[in-house]
Design a protein around this motif. Sequence first.
Motif, PDB file in Angstrom:
ATOM      1  N   VAL A   1      23.088 -38.162   6.025  1.00 27.05           N
ATOM      2  CA  VAL A   1      23.471 -36.963   5.318  1.00 27.05           C
ATOM      3  C   VAL A   1      21.840 -36.202   5.829  1.00 27.05           C
ATOM      4  CG1 VAL A   1      23.307 -35.821   3.286  1.00 27.05           C
ATOM      5  CG2 VAL A   1      24.436 -38.012   3.409  1.00 27.05           C
ATOM      6  N   PRO A   2      21.961 -35.153   6.206  1.00 24.07           N
ATOM      7  CA  PRO A   2      21.019 -33.919   6.680  1.00 24.07           C
ATOM      8  C   PRO A   2      20.125 -33.644   5.342  1.00 24.07           C
ATOM      9  CG  PRO A   2      22.963 -32.915   6.845  1.00 24.07           C
ATOM     10  CD  PRO A   2      23.325 -34.417   6.578  1.00 24.07           C
ATOM     11  N   LEU A   3      18.915 -33.403   5.539  1.00 25.80           N
ATOM     12  CA  LEU A   3      18.135 -33.168   4.386  1.00 25.80           C
ATOM     13  C   LEU A   3      18.633 -31.888   3.802  1.00 25.80           C
ATOM     14  CD1 LEU A   3      15.894 -34.332   2.687  1.00 25.80           C
ATOM     15  CD2 LEU A   3      14.184 -33.084   4.310  1.00 25.80           C
ATOM     16  N   ALA A   4      18.914 -30.858   4.617  1.00 20.83           N
ATOM     17  CA  ALA A   4      19.495 -29.713   4.043  1.00 20.83           C
ATOM     18  C   ALA A   4      20.500 -29.859   2.996  1.00 20.83           C
ATOM     19  CB  ALA A   4      19.856 -28.871   5.124  1.00 20.83           C
ATOM     20  N   ALA A   5      21.421 -30.810   3.410  1.00 25.72           N
ATOM     21  CA  ALA A   5      22.563 -31.143   2.491  1.00 25.72           C
ATOM     22  C   ALA A   5      21.989 -31.610   1.001  1.00 25.72           C
ATOM     23  CB  ALA A   5      23.829 -32.084   2.988  1.00 25.72           C
ATOM     24  N   ILE A   6      21.166 -32.274   1.083  1.00 32.42           N
ATOM     25  CA  ILE A   6      20.516 -33.112  -0.006  1.00 32.42           C
ATOM     26  C   ILE A   6      20.018 -31.643  -1.061  1.00 32.42           C
ATOM     27  CG2 ILE A   6      18.708 -34.189  -0.954  1.00 32.42           C
ATOM     28  CD1 ILE A   6      19.465 -36.294   1.322  1.00 32.42           C
ATOM     29  N   GLY A   7      19.136 -31.000  -0.016  1.00 30.38           N
ATOM     30  CA  GLY A   7      18.575 -29.793  -0.789  1.00 30.38           C
ATOM     31  C   GLY A   7      19.540 -28.912  -1.423  1.00 30.38           C
ATOM     32  N   ALA A   8      20.707 -28.380  -0.531  1.00 26.33           N
ATOM     33  CA  ALA A   8      21.608 -27.768  -1.186  1.00 26.33           C
ATOM     34  C   ALA A   8      22.304 -28.315  -2.366  1.00 26.33           C
ATOM     35  CB  ALA A   8      22.871 -27.391  -0.064  1.00 26.33           C
ATOM     36  N   GLU A   9      22.302 -29.759  -2.557  1.00 28.32           N
ATOM     37  CA  GLU A   9      23.175 -30.362  -3.811  1.00 28.32           C
ATOM     38  C   GLU A   9      22.068 -30.143  -5.155  1.00 28.32           C
ATOM     39  OE1 GLU A   9      25.638 -32.814  -5.986  1.00 28.32           O
ATOM     40  OE2 GLU A   9      25.798 -31.785  -3.977  1.00 28.32           O
ATOM     41  N   ILE A  10      21.071 -29.918  -4.964  1.00 28.68           N
ATOM     42  CA  ILE A  10      20.176 -29.927  -6.072  1.00 28.68           C
ATOM     43  C   ILE A  10      19.558 -28.473  -6.232  1.00 28.68           C
ATOM     44  CG2 ILE A  10      19.859 -32.224  -6.198  1.00 28.68           C
ATOM     45  CD1 ILE A  10      17.099 -32.045  -4.971  1.00 28.68           C
ATOM     46  N   GLY A  11      19.843 -27.570  -5.165  1.00 28.82           N
ATOM     47  CA  GLY A  11      19.383 -26.157  -5.201  1.00 28.82           C
ATOM     48  C   GLY A  11      18.063 -26.117  -4.917  1.00 28.82           C
ATOM     49  N   VAL A  12      17.523 -26.860  -3.889  1.00 25.76           N
ATOM     50  CA  VAL A  12      16.112 -26.569  -3.680  1.00 25.76           C
ATOM     51  C   VAL A  12      16.190 -26.590  -1.862  1.00 25.76           C
ATOM     52  CG1 VAL A  12      14.125 -28.236  -3.120  1.00 25.76           C
ATOM     53  CG2 VAL A  12      15.230 -28.472  -5.008  1.00 25.76           C
ATOM     54  N   ALA A  13      15.235 -25.378  -1.609  1.00 25.41           N
ATOM     55  CA  ALA A  13      15.268 -24.888  -0.272  1.00 25.41           C
ATOM     56  C   ALA A  13      14.471 -26.069   0.523  1.00 25.41           C
ATOM     57  CB  ALA A  13      14.598 -23.702  -0.109  1.00 25.41           C
ATOM     58  N   VAL A  14      15.153 -26.120   1.797  1.00 28.30           N
ATOM     59  CA  VAL A  14      14.685 -27.237   2.803  1.00 28.30           C
ATOM     60  C   VAL A  14      14.091 -26.238   4.083  1.00 28.30           C
ATOM     61  CG1 VAL A  14      14.936 -29.075   4.236  1.00 28.30           C
ATOM     62  CG2 VAL A  14      15.713 -29.147   1.954  1.00 28.30           C
ATOM     63  N   PRO A  15      12.820 -26.224   4.277  1.00 28.11           N
ATOM     64  CA  PRO A  15      12.401 -25.675   5.567  1.00 28.11           C
ATOM     65  C   PRO A  15      13.306 -25.918   6.879  1.00 28.11           C
ATOM     66  CG  PRO A  15      10.499 -26.332   4.337  1.00 28.11           C
ATOM     67  CD  PRO A  15      11.757 -27.282   3.669  1.00 28.11           C
ATOM     68  N   GLY A  16      13.374 -24.892   7.638  1.00 32.08           N
ATOM     69  CA  GLY A  16      14.296 -24.982   8.807  1.00 32.08           C
ATOM     70  C   GLY A  16      13.755 -26.293   9.722  1.00 32.08           C
ATOM     71  N   ALA A  17      12.666 -26.720   9.901  1.00 35.26           N
ATOM     72  CA  ALA A  17      12.148 -27.475  10.691  1.00 35.26           C
ATOM     73  C   ALA A  17      12.557 -28.930  10.356  1.00 35.26           C
ATOM     74  CB  ALA A  17      10.922 -27.363  10.874  1.00 35.26           C
ATOM     75  N   SER A  18      12.824 -28.986   8.852  1.00 37.75           N
ATOM     76  CA  SER A  18      13.180 -30.457   8.510  1.00 37.75           C
ATOM     77  C   SER A  18      14.707 -30.640   7.842  1.00 37.75           C
ATOM     78  CB  SER A  18      12.337 -30.519   6.899  1.00 37.75           C
ATOM     79  OG  SER A  18      10.841 -30.184   7.249  1.00 37.75           O
ATOM     80  N   SER A  19      15.245 -29.316   7.945  1.00 37.85           N
ATOM     81  CA  SER A  19      16.746 -29.531   7.509  1.00 37.85           C
ATOM     82  C   SER A  19      17.609 -30.262   8.202  1.00 37.85           C
ATOM     83  CB  SER A  19      17.547 -27.988   7.832  1.00 37.85           C
ATOM     84  OG  SER A  19      17.546 -27.647   9.309  1.00 37.85           O
ATOM     85  N   SER A  20      17.334 -30.934   9.473  1.00 38.34           N
ATOM     86  CA  SER A  20      18.297 -31.944  10.112  1.00 38.34           C
ATOM     87  C   SER A  20      17.844 -33.121  10.050  1.00 38.34           C
ATOM     88  CB  SER A  20      18.289 -31.511  11.596  1.00 38.34           C
ATOM     89  OG  SER A  20      17.120 -31.446  12.028  1.00 38.34           O
ATOM     90  N   VAL A  21      16.585 -33.561   8.994  1.00 38.32           N
ATOM     91  CA  VAL A  21      16.188 -34.877   9.208  1.00 38.32           C
ATOM     92  C   VAL A  21      17.395 -35.884   8.450  1.00 38.32           C
ATOM     93  CG1 VAL A  21      14.557 -36.327   7.677  1.00 38.32           C
ATOM     94  CG2 VAL A  21      13.644 -34.219   8.715  1.00 38.32           C
ATOM     95  N   PRO A  22      17.678 -36.902   9.032  1.00 35.14           N
ATOM     96  CA  PRO A  22      18.884 -37.691   8.673  1.00 35.14           C
ATOM     97  C   PRO A  22      18.358 -38.509   7.444  1.00 35.14           C
ATOM     98  CG  PRO A  22      17.943 -38.684  10.558  1.00 35.14           C
ATOM     99  CD  PRO A  22      17.239 -37.308  10.302  1.00 35.14           C
ATOM    100  N   VAL A  23      18.905 -38.640   6.369  1.00 33.49           N
ATOM    101  CA  VAL A  23      18.577 -39.519   5.370  1.00 33.49           C
ATOM    102  C   VAL A  23      19.908 -40.573   5.093  1.00 33.49           C
ATOM    103  CG1 VAL A  23      18.439 -39.620   2.659  1.00 33.49           C
ATOM    104  CG2 VAL A  23      17.429 -37.715   4.216  1.00 33.49           C
ATOM    105  N   THR A  24      19.565 -41.898   4.924  1.00 38.74           N
ATOM    106  CA  THR A  24      20.505 -42.885   4.958  1.00 38.74           C
ATOM    107  C   THR A  24      20.282 -43.714   3.742  1.00 38.74           C
ATOM    108  OG1 THR A  24      19.238 -44.293   6.524  1.00 38.74           O
ATOM    109  CG2 THR A  24      20.878 -43.071   7.539  1.00 38.74           C
ATOM    110  N   GLY A  25      19.401 -43.312   2.888  1.00 36.45           N
ATOM    111  CA  GLY A  25      19.414 -44.325   1.514  1.00 36.45           C
ATOM    112  C   GLY A  25      18.349 -43.368   0.696  1.00 36.45           C
ATOM    113  N   ILE A  26      18.180 -43.864  -0.572  1.00 37.18           N
ATOM    114  CA  ILE A  26      17.618 -43.306  -1.616  1.00 37.18           C
ATOM    115  C   ILE A  26      16.884 -44.406  -2.353  1.00 37.18           C
ATOM    116  CG2 ILE A  26      19.222 -42.932  -2.913  1.00 37.18           C
ATOM    117  CD1 ILE A  26      18.095 -40.476  -4.164  1.00 37.18           C
ATOM    118  N   SER A  27      15.409 -44.239  -2.764  1.00 35.09           N
ATOM    119  CA  SER A  27      14.947 -45.200  -3.418  1.00 35.09           C
ATOM    120  C   SER A  27      14.081 -44.728  -4.616  1.00 35.09           C
ATOM    121  CB  SER A  27      14.216 -46.169  -2.605  1.00 35.09           C
ATOM    122  OG  SER A  27      13.334 -47.317  -3.427  1.00 35.09           O
ATOM    123  N   LEU A  28      13.652 -45.214  -5.659  1.00 32.70           N
ATOM    124  CA  LEU A  28      12.597 -45.060  -6.530  1.00 32.70           C
ATOM    125  C   LEU A  28      11.672 -45.701  -6.660  1.00 32.70           C
ATOM    126  CD1 LEU A  28      15.088 -44.543  -9.848  1.00 32.70           C
ATOM    127  CD2 LEU A  28      14.373 -42.820  -8.235  1.00 32.70           C
TER     128      LEU A  28
END
Length: 563
Positions: free
Chosen positions: A29-56
Amino acid sequence: MSELTDPDASAPSGHDSTPGFRPTAVAAVPLAAIGAEIGVAVPGASSSVPVTGISLNSRSVRPGDLYVALPGATRHGADFVSQAVDAGAVAVLTDDAGARLLALANDIPVPVLLADEPRSVVGRLSALIYQSRPDGAGAPALFGVTGTNGKTTTTYFINALLRALGKRTGLIGTIEILAGGEPIPSLLTTPESTDVHALLALMRERGLDAASMEVSSHAVSFHRVDAVVFDVAGFTNLTQDHLDLHGTMEEYFQTKARLFTPERARAAVVTVDDAWGRKLAATAGIPVTTLATATATATGAGEAEAASTGDGTADWTADWAVVRTAPRGLGSDFVLRHRGGAELRVHTGLPGSFNVANAALATVMVLAGGHEPAAVQAALDAADPFTVAVPGRMQLVSTAPAAVVDFAHNPDALERALEAVRSPEPGSKVIIVFGATGQRDQSKRPAMGAIAARLADTVIVSDDDPHDEDAAAIRADVLAGALAAKEDEGLDCTVLEVFPRDAAIVKAVELAGAGDTILVAGRGHEVWQEVKGVNLALDDRVELRNALTARGFTVLEDHRIES
């Protein structure tokens, strides 16, 4: 677990729950989609960073993860960002406090997203990243059980009945987690939302048909079931517990009630034996099937054809009611009657009227999940699913004396357990070993002591999990309740203080004859006792078996618990 100290975590510190929880294939999932899900802006250079998991938890980070840095009891998760990045985290989500800590550190080589309350969005992000229950994707039917007592047994019963119906099943709960593979020991009643969504995705990946899950009040309060929608949510009961977290019974109820909303469940089965259940049935925002089980103590075929509301009046409006309950062996036979006249014949091999209630709830929840009554009856007849052994829940270790280990750790559960194990044989004594947990609702302690004094012949007060409290002070609170009840009510019982807990179990066995009953209550399946931050190996079942064997009593074979 996250870096924070969780109120209902009881496993050894540092033990990581995450390995084995995740699906093998996750679409990035691109980081831009994650930011959009929670209403947080993601800088353009980072928007395509691929995310495949999440951890606390920095210790459970895998390459491609979003690491969520949350405030903890003593440290902030931001203190562990370097470890998370070294482990492969590609981005960080934190709050203002975390951002200030990161600003003081060396440059962070990955994007950092800020949210006012990051914990409140973790569930949504986990669902997005793992695609745990996508629309139209054949996700397993999901059954969630909440309430003070009975959650574990009811989920095991649901699991066993669904298997008897030919379904491939999963289980998420206090004791273990099953996702179509080897059992995974559980650390929390309900895992963190990151693990819940990963597990649901894993179950879908493995082709499971259904899953049952315990849903604690902590799970709702701490956002562990956010973005999870249950097909059927079930309610067992509500009695005093966890007031250290919730403050009042009303707040405790309102937390439970949040499960019974369209955002969290599609349908509900609510046990209406007490006023809390009736209130929930009347106020839930989803379709409710009601169940009355308070007649579970009736033994005559002609008795209690209507279900009691628990306050002495008949409730003819419950959709299903337990009627015609009769003992069979240690367990019970009973009939579930629909208000339209249809009946199901049910048996449970576990003792106690509360297990009749648990079996009834499991049956009605499976019916509410779309299974036909005739198929359910055939499964009940052929497989006897409610005789499944549940680890540490009325678990029988020997029969002469009857020696039982149970998780009862609040006043209502302790009372029910003591009533369930009382033998009708003249002269048979009940000996109980129990204590109270440290850093929890202190008002339970004297109440539990008084209940033990009323319902047992010998009360042995010992240690449960003291945590960081003084163990002697906890025992004193319990003893005060027992001794006050003994004196004020003229009770003919013996009250002893014996510690440590293994010595208390040995003492109970020394005092028992072959016709007596020993109940070791409070810890159930747990295998660690936490004392001042140190986890000591202690399994009540093992200690009880050893003590019985040392005295020449015969213990039952310790087969692998069926799950």
